[in-house]
Motif scaffolding. Structure first.
Motif, mmCIF file in Angstrom:
data_model
loop_
_atom_site.group_PDB
_atom_site.id
_atom_site.type_symbol
_atom_site.label_atom_id
_atom_site.label_comp_id
_atom_site.label_asym_id
_atom_site.label_seq_id
_atom_site.Cartn_x
_atom_site.Cartn_y
_atom_site.Cartn_z
ATOM 1 N N ASN A 72 -97.018 -36.931 -9.052
ATOM 2 C CA ASN A 72 -96.214 -36.487 -9.819
ATOM 3 C C ASN A 72 -94.985 -36.107 -9.105
ATOM 4 N N VAL A 73 -93.812 -36.359 -9.347
ATOM 5 C CA VAL A 73 -92.561 -36.682 -8.722
ATOM 6 C C VAL A 73 -92.340 -35.328 -7.871
ATOM 7 N N SER A 74 -92.720 -34.069 -8.752
ATOM 8 C CA SER A 74 -92.657 -32.492 -8.195
ATOM 9 C C SER A 74 -93.376 -32.739 -6.767
ATOM 10 N N TRP B 68 -93.365 -34.703 -4.444
ATOM 11 C CA TRP B 68 -92.711 -35.339 -3.654
ATOM 12 C C TRP B 68 -91.345 -34.919 -3.124
ATOM 13 N N GLU B 69 -90.943 -33.827 -3.585
ATOM 14 C CA GLU B 69 -89.651 -33.080 -3.308
ATOM 15 C C GLU B 69 -89.914 -32.044 -2.220
ATOM 16 N N SER C 256 -90.086 -40.504 -0.605
ATOM 17 C CA SER C 256 -89.442 -39.483 -1.470
ATOM 18 C C SER C 256 -87.991 -39.426 -1.488
ATOM 19 N N LYS D 80 -84.747 -40.542 -7.881
ATOM 20 C CA LYS D 80 -85.868 -39.819 -8.634
ATOM 21 C C LYS D 80 -86.413 -40.747 -9.746
ATOM 22 N N LEU E 173 -88.495 -43.486 -8.200
ATOM 23 C CA LEU E 173 -89.738 -42.784 -7.642
ATOM 24 C C LEU E 173 -90.713 -42.619 -8.827
ATOM 25 N N GLY E 174 -89.961 -41.889 -10.084
ATOM 26 C CA GLY E 174 -90.840 -41.934 -11.087
ATOM 27 C C GLY E 174 -91.600 -43.057 -11.805
#
Length: 517
Positions: free
Chosen positions: A254-256, A258-259, A294, A298, A301-302
Motif C-alpha cells: 500500500n502506498v501509505s 512507503w511514506e 519511496s 506517488k 509508485l501506486g
C-alpha cells in the motif's frame, strides 16, 4: 599321378563350394537367431529387421539384480524378467501429442522398473502428476517397495501437505543445525537467492524482463521479503516463521506504507535505524532500495505496487491455495532430502486452471535447490541416491528459473530430468532468457523418446537426428535402339518426415547420443 591330382582338385572345388554355401547359410542362421542383418542406419529396428538385436541386447538388456542401477527404461520383455535400460547417466525428453501414450508407455514403466530395484539402488522420484493417474497406478507399488510418499495437491488442500514457498529461505538463515557446513554469510546469501527465485517464478504473465512496471514490482516484493527475513533474524518475536508468507507481504503493498512521514511506515524507520547503527551491509541495501522506491512519484509508485499486488492476488483470493501455502510443518524440504530412505514426491495440480501452474514450476525449482544444497554437503558433491524428475506435461508449465543451467550441471550431482512435451515448440518460451536457450535444453537431453508429433519443425528435427543413408539409383536410356544404364548414389534421411507421420502408433523410437536409433 595325374589321376590323384585331378581327384584332389575336384575335392577341393567341391569343398570350396560347400564352404561358401555353408558360410552363407551360417550367416542366414546367425541373422535369424540374433535378429536382423547388419545396418549402417539402425542399432535395432524390429519392423525392418535391420540392425543387430544381439548388440541391442548386449548394450541394454538387464535383469533386476544387485548390480542393476537406476536409469531410464527403454522397454522390457513380456514376462518382465529383463529390462532394456539406458547405459549412461542422461537427461531425457519425450515427444508425443495428447493420446499418444506418453504416461502409460514411458512414465509408468520407468517408475515400475525403478521401484523394483534393490533398496540401495532405488532412486528418489519427483513426479508432476496433474491428472493424479500416475499415483493411482504406482502409489501402492511404491509403498510396497519401501518408498515414502509425499503429495502436494494444489487442487485439493485436504489431501495435500502444506508448503510455504518462502519457508526454505527462513530455514537457511534461522535453522543452523540443518546447514552445519555453511557459514552465516553463506546461509544468508543462499536465502536471498531463494527469495529472488521465488519472486521470479511468480505469475508475471508474458511481459518481458525489460518491462519497467514488472521489474519495479519485482524489486518491491524482494525488498519487502528481505526486510521481513532480516526482521526475523534480529528477533523472531518481531515476526514468526508462520507469518513469513505472501499474505504478510501483500499487506504491505500500500502506498501509505512507503511514506516516511506516516506512522504506518515504521518499517522504513526500523530499516534506517538498522542500516545506520552498525553499518550492516544487508540492512543498508534494504534501506537504500526502500528509499529508491519511496522517492518514486506517488502515482507511479501506486502503479508499481498495484502490479505487485495483482501477482499476489492468487495467494489472497484462492482459499484452497491459502490452506496449502500458509505453513510448512508437513513438507519440510530440508528434512525430506536429507533422509536417505527412498521417497517419491507427487505434485498434483488442476490442469484446467493455469493461473496456479507457476506454483508447480516454483516447487520444482525449490526441490532442486534443496537437493543441490544436500549434494554440496558431500565430499564428492554428489547425492548418495540418484534423483529422477519425471515431469509430465512439462511443456504446459510456466518457466522454471535458470532451467537450462540446471540441465547442464544436474548430472554431476546425480540428478536427472525427463521432460514430457507435445513437441519442441513447447520449450521455445525459454528463449525469453536469450535466443538459443531452448536449443540448450534440447541438447541437454541425450535420450529422446519419440511417439508422434503433429508439428512440422519437431518432425524435421527428429528426422535430422536419425542422420542420412546412401541410396543407389539406376536410370536407363534408350537411343537409336541402343540402351544404356547409369548408377548413382544419393543421400536421404533414414526416416523422412512423411515416414515419421506414417509410423505405427504402437512403435516407440528412441534416439540416444552415441548410438544409432
Amino acid at each position: 599321378m595325374f589321376v590323384y591330382v585331378g581327384i584332389t582338385i575336384v575335392i577341393l572345388s567341391f569343398g570350396f563350394i560347400f564352404w561358401r554355401q555353408f558360410k552363407s547359410l551360417g550367416k542366414k542362421i546367425s541373422n535369424y537367431i540374433f535378429g536382423g542383418k547388419s545396418s549402417q542406419n539402425w542399432l535395432w529396428n524390429y519392423q525392418l529387421n535391420e540392425g543387430s538385436k544381439a548388440k541391442y541386447n548386449k548394450l541394454f538388456k538387464k535383469p533386476i539384480d544387485e548390480k542393476t542401477e537406476a536409469n531410464w527404461l527403454f522397454t522390457f520383455t513380456k514376462n518382465q524378467k529383463y529390462w532394456y535400460v539406458n547405459d549412461k547417466d542422461d537427461n531425457a525428453i519425450v515427444n508425443g501429442p495428447p493420446g499418444s501414450g506418453k504416461t502409460h508407455r514411458v512414465i509408468l514403466p520407468n517408475i515400475e522398473f525403478m521401484a523394483q530395484l534393490n533398496h540401495d539402488k532405488k532412486p528418489h522420484l519427483i513426479i508432476s502428476d496433474p491428472k493424479k493417474e500416475i499415483i493411482k497406478f504406482t502409489g501402492k507399488l511404491l509403498e510396497e517397495n519401501d518408498y515414502k510418499i509425499y503429495a502436494i495437491d494444489f487442487s485439493n488442500p485436504k489431501l495435500s501437505l502444506k508448503w510455504n514457498p518462502l519457508s526454505y529461505a527462513w530455514d537457511l538463515v534461522k535453522n543452523e543445525t540443518k546447514f552445519p557446513n555453511l557459514l552465516v554469510e553463506e546461509r544468508i546469501n543462499k536465502a536471498l537467492e531463494v527469495i529472488n527465485n521465488v519472486i521470479e517464478s511468480l505469475n508475471w504473465g508474458k511481459a518481458i524482463n525489460g518491462n519497467m512496471w514488472i521489474s519495479q514490482a519485482k524489486k518491491a516484493l524482494i525488498v519487502i521479503t528481505n526486510f521481513l527475513l532480516f526482521l526475523g533474524i534480529d528477533d523472531e518475536k518481531l515476526i514468526h516463521k508462520n507469518n513469513f508468507n505472501f499474505e504478510t507481504i501483500a499487506s504491505m503493498l500500500n502506498v501509505s506504507h512507503w511514506e516516511n512521514d506516516k506512522k504506518t511506515s515504521s518499517w522504513i524507520i526500523y530499516s534506517k535505524k538498522r542500516a545506520l547503527s552498525d553499518n550492516n551491509y544487508y540492512w543498508k541495501k534494504i534501506y537504500n532500495n526502500i528509499e529508491d522506491l519511496s522517492k518514486t512519484p506517488k502515482e507511479t509508485l501506486g502503479g508499481i505496487l498495484a502490479e505487485a499486488q495483482s501477482v499476489l492476488n492468487v495467494f489472497n483470493n484462492d482459499e484452497n491455495l491459502k490452506m496449502i501455502l500458509r505453513d510448512t510443518d508437513s513438507f519440510d524440504l530440508v528434512n525430506i532430502v536429507s533422509d536417505n530412505k527412498p521417497f517419491a514426491i507427487f505434485i498434483h495440480y488442476p490442469d484446467h486452471k493455469p493461473t496456479a501452474h507457476f506454483l508447480v514450476s516454483m516447487l520444482i525449482e525449490q526441490i532442486y535447490q534443496a537437493l543441490i544444497e544436500e549434494a554440496n554437503k558431500k565430499t564428492n558433491l554428489k547425492l548418495d541416491r540418484k534423483i529422477f524428475f519425471l515431469l509430465d506435461e512439462f511443456g504446459n508449465l510456466p518457466i522454471v528459473v535458470n532451467f537450462d543451467n540446471k540441465l547442464t550441471i544436474c548430472r554431476s550431482r546425480n540428478i536427472f530430468f525427463m521432460l514430457v512435451v507435445q513437441d519442441y515448440n513447447q520449450i521455445k518460451k525459454y528463449n525469453i532468457y536469450g535466443e538459443g536457450t531452448a536449443q540448450v535444453i534440447k541438447n541437454s537431453c541425450q535420450v529422446v523418446y519419440f511417439l508422434a508429433s503433429n508439428d512440422e519443425q519437431t518432425l524435421n528435427d527428429i528426422s535430422k537426428a536419425f542422420g542420412t543413408k546412401e541410396v543407389k539409383s539406376k536410370s536407363y536410356t534408350l537411343s537409336n535402339n541402343n540402351s544404356s544404364s547409369t548408377e548413382s548414389e544419393k543421400s536421404k534421411p533414414v526416416m523422412e518426415i512423411a515416414e515419421l507421420k506414417a509410423k505405427k502408433p504402437e512403435d516407440l523410437i528412441i534416439i540416444k547420443n552415441g548410438y544409432k536409433p
